[in-house]
Scaffold this motif. Structure first.
Motif, mmCIF file in Angstrom:
data_model
loop_
_atom_site.group_PDB
_atom_site.id
_atom_site.type_symbol
_atom_site.label_atom_id
_atom_site.label_comp_id
_atom_site.label_asym_id
_atom_site.label_seq_id
_atom_site.Cartn_x
_atom_site.Cartn_y
_atom_site.Cartn_z
ATOM 1 N N ASP A 83 0.842 -1.191 0.000
ATOM 2 C CA ASP A 83 0.000 0.000 0.000
ATOM 3 C C ASP A 83 0.882 1.249 0.000
ATOM 4 O O ASP A 83 1.932 1.244 0.647
ATOM 5 C CB ASP A 83 -0.897 0.018 1.249
ATOM 6 C CG ASP A 83 -2.185 -0.766 1.053
ATOM 7 O OD1 ASP A 83 -2.758 -0.689 -0.039
ATOM 8 O OD2 ASP A 83 -2.606 -1.438 2.009
ATOM 9 N N VAL A 141 -1.463 1.992 -5.864
ATOM 10 C CA VAL A 141 -1.286 2.851 -7.036
ATOM 11 C C VAL A 141 0.179 3.248 -7.181
ATOM 12 O O VAL A 141 0.732 3.256 -8.293
ATOM 13 C CB VAL A 141 -2.188 4.101 -6.931
ATOM 14 C CG1 VAL A 141 -1.841 5.108 -8.012
ATOM 15 C CG2 VAL A 141 -3.658 3.710 -7.039
ATOM 16 N N THR A 142 0.847 3.555 -6.072
ATOM 17 C CA THR A 142 2.270 3.894 -6.113
ATOM 18 C C THR A 142 3.102 2.692 -6.530
ATOM 19 O O THR A 142 4.018 2.790 -7.358
ATOM 20 C CB THR A 142 2.736 4.401 -4.736
ATOM 21 O OG1 THR A 142 1.946 5.535 -4.372
ATOM 22 C CG2 THR A 142 4.202 4.788 -4.753
ATOM 23 N N PHE A 143 2.777 1.521 -5.979
ATOM 24 C CA PHE A 143 3.473 0.285 -6.331
ATOM 25 C C PHE A 143 3.346 -0.003 -7.823
ATOM 26 O O PHE A 143 4.342 -0.286 -8.501
ATOM 27 C CB PHE A 143 2.892 -0.873 -5.513
ATOM 28 C CG PHE A 143 3.413 -2.235 -5.900
ATOM 29 C CD1 PHE A 143 4.608 -2.706 -5.372
ATOM 30 C CD2 PHE A 143 2.720 -3.044 -6.790
ATOM 31 C CE1 PHE A 143 5.098 -3.958 -5.726
ATOM 32 C CE2 PHE A 143 3.198 -4.296 -7.154
ATOM 33 C CZ PHE A 143 4.393 -4.750 -6.619
ATOM 34 N N GLY A 194 2.546 2.118 -10.204
ATOM 35 C CA GLY A 194 3.200 3.172 -10.975
ATOM 36 C C GLY A 194 4.683 2.911 -11.149
ATOM 37 O O GLY A 194 5.248 3.115 -12.235
ATOM 38 N N THR A 195 5.331 2.421 -10.084
ATOM 39 C CA THR A 195 6.752 2.084 -10.166
ATOM 40 C C THR A 195 6.986 0.935 -11.135
ATOM 41 O O THR A 195 7.924 0.965 -11.945
ATOM 42 C CB THR A 195 7.281 1.712 -8.767
ATOM 43 O OG1 THR A 195 7.070 2.802 -7.881
ATOM 44 C CG2 THR A 195 8.749 1.360 -8.808
ATOM 45 N N SER A 236 -7.888 5.756 -10.462
ATOM 46 C CA SER A 236 -6.540 6.224 -10.780
ATOM 47 C C SER A 236 -5.925 5.413 -11.914
ATOM 48 O O SER A 236 -5.286 5.969 -12.816
ATOM 49 C CB SER A 236 -5.639 6.130 -9.548
ATOM 50 O OG SER A 236 -5.996 7.080 -8.584
ATOM 51 N N ASN A 269 -4.868 7.077 -15.388
ATOM 52 C CA ASN A 269 -3.458 6.998 -15.775
ATOM 53 C C ASN A 269 -3.239 6.188 -17.049
ATOM 54 O O ASN A 269 -2.095 6.017 -17.486
ATOM 55 C CB ASN A 269 -2.633 6.377 -14.644
ATOM 56 C CG ASN A 269 -2.491 7.289 -13.450
ATOM 57 O OD1 ASN A 269 -2.569 8.504 -13.570
ATOM 58 N ND2 ASN A 269 -2.287 6.704 -12.276
ATOM 59 N N ALA A 275 -4.132 9.060 -1.528
ATOM 60 C CA ALA A 275 -3.304 9.914 -0.681
ATOM 61 C C ALA A 275 -3.993 10.219 0.641
ATOM 62 O O ALA A 275 -3.334 10.439 1.662
ATOM 63 C CB ALA A 275 -2.973 11.219 -1.407
ATOM 64 N N THR A 314 -3.122 5.361 2.339
ATOM 65 C CA THR A 314 -1.655 5.435 2.424
ATOM 66 C C THR A 314 -1.186 5.305 3.867
ATOM 67 O O THR A 314 -1.548 6.127 4.712
ATOM 68 C CB THR A 314 -1.146 6.765 1.839
ATOM 69 O OG1 THR A 314 -1.566 6.874 0.477
ATOM 70 C CG2 THR A 314 0.377 6.834 1.891
#
Length: 453
Positions: A94, A97-99, A101-102, A123, A127, A413, A417
């Motif tokens: 968690d 979305v960040t995971f 995105g990377t 998201s 994206n 966010a 998060t």
């Protein structure tokens, strides 16, 4: 990011509150259908047809760990057997979305991801990561899902996701031996809950095991209190940030929650212990130690059953359940869920979505316990005990009369998060429940930033 308008959801109050009562009564009684008994659903659904994918390699990402991951892996093994594909489970973190995105930035997106928040799906679509579902998966959705669950997997009218897993997040699981030793009955109202907590703690067993190290559990505590006390209209407005977190309704809900969080003797390990307790431990410490466990109750969804199984205790015997007590006129029921979405335009990714939208896949994981599917074609007999069977039946019977976990509807966010946004603000509130105004101010500042208003 603004929330997609179709994601206004919580499982129908009457239907799933009734499920808790059904589950409670089912702890005793006569014989129940076994896992292989078709039960009242009648004949089993035909097996879904899947393409041959010999040699194709797929990756599936999800934030699941422990028994939940192990049980889902059994579903993937069946998919491998029937298609010839090789599937690798990729543990995600968690916020997912960040995971993702990377992974995508590095040119290595998984073929399919299971997203634990509606906001994460929105998201992924915005994206341009997500692929619309193909005709085979769409056919399974049309046959097996109510329009409301299909809408949750759609963005701007296009179907992107399959809600493989659902959750009733308004259940309180209790150690029957501890309740019996203290002479306490399952409470039906918040006032009765506080009285029961007082009696339990006075008997030498702290009342509640709170997983304060995992901020998402604290959002669920707040949402249940808020939905019951403020009502569904304000719940919907707060979920869309059309109502500010400085509103008096939020103050009232935090004040109510503080009646529990503010009593150190109610909490397993006191305030510091609660803040250091992660979700799995919050469950296991409630169902070990005989009639003197670390706590008598633990709040969370039907998936708690997976962690109870690790203790050797049996659901319906030493581990029982009651609906989250009514704070206002009606008992709340908050739902969550995980939506599968394809991130690659491949035949294998679409085949896996088709499988996950079928009763075949859901029944495999249902038999393992701690899992509920919104798929109406799932045989109720697949669930391993009367409690989970009744929860699943009520979920399907609720149809489209539901609302969804508020924090899962929010931008990640704010609502998804670790160490930030709502998770962090409520952890700070658990540490100092008297600071209602400060908590509201922090929640509003973080929400305004995340929602862009």
């Amino acid at each position: 990011m603004r929330e997609h308008g179709t994601s206004r959801t919580t499982i129908g109050w009457a239907a799933l509150a009734a499920a808790g009562a059904l589950a409670l009564s089912a702890c005793g009684g006569g014989p129940q259908p076994g896992p292989e008994d078709p039960g009242p659903a009648g004949t089993a659904a035909p097996r879904v047809q899947l393409p041959k994918l010999d040699g194709e390699k797929l990756e599936v990402a999800a934030v699941w760990t422990g028994p939940e991951q192990a049980n889902f892996t059994k579903v993937l093994k069946e998919f491998e057997k029937r298609t010839g594909a090789k599937v690798t489970f990729v543990p995600a973190q968690d916020p997912i979305v960040t995971f993702l995105g990377t992974k995508i930035a590095g040119g290595q997106p998984p073929d399919v991801a299971l997203l634990p928040q509606v906001g994460a799906l929105v998201s992924a679509v915005h994206n341009k990561w997500a692929q619309p579902v193909g005709p085979e998966a769409a056919a399974q959705l049309d046959a097996n899902y109510s329009p409301g669950w299909k809408k949750l997997g759609a963005v701007d009218g296009t179907q992107y996701g399959v809600y493989y897993k659902a959750a009733n997040k308004s259940l309180v699981w209790y150690n029957a031996k501890a309740f019996e030793a203290a002479g306490v009955a399952p409470p039906k109202t918040w006032k009765e809950l506080i009285a029961a907590a007082d009696t339990l703690s006075a008997s030498g067993t702290p009342a509640v095991s709170v997983a304060g190290a995992d901020g998402w559990t604290l959002t669920d505590w707040f949402e249940n209190v808020y939905l019951s006390q403020a009502g569904p209209e304000k719940y919907d407005k707060l979920a869309r940030h059309e109502l500010k977190w400085t509103d008096d309704s939020v103050k009232d809900a935090l004040t109510t929650l503080g009646q529990l969080f503010g009593r150190k003797d109610f909490l397993a390990g006191g305030t510091s212990g609660a803040l250091a307790t992660e979700f799995p431990k919050s469950v296991t410490q409630t169902f070990t130690g005989g009639d003197r466990p670390a706590a008598a109750m633990v709040f969370e969804g039907d998936f708690v059953a997976v962690n109870i199984a690790q203790t050797g205790e049996k659901v319906g015997e030493g581990a029982k359940v009651f609906p989250f007590p009514a704070v206002g006129a009606k008992a709340p029921v908050v739902s969550g869920g995980d939506v599968a979405v394809a991130l690659k335009p491949s035949k294998g990714a679409q085949a896996l979505l088709t499988f996950l939208a079928s009763a075949d896949a859901a029944e495999i994981q249902a038999r393992e316990g701690g899992f509920v599917s919104p798929n109406k074609a799932v045989n109720p007999g697949a669930y391993p005990n009367p409690i989970q069977r009744d929860i699943a039946k009520a979920l399907v019977a609720a149809g489209d009369d539901f609302r969804f976990d508020m924090s899962d509807q929010a931008p990640a966010a704010f609502g998804g998060t670790p160490g930030a946004g709502e998770w962090k603000a409520l952890q700070d509130f658990l540490a100092n429940p008297s600071d209602v105004a400060g908590t509201q101010a922090k929640l509003e500042a973080d929400a305004a930033k995340a929602y862009g208003n």
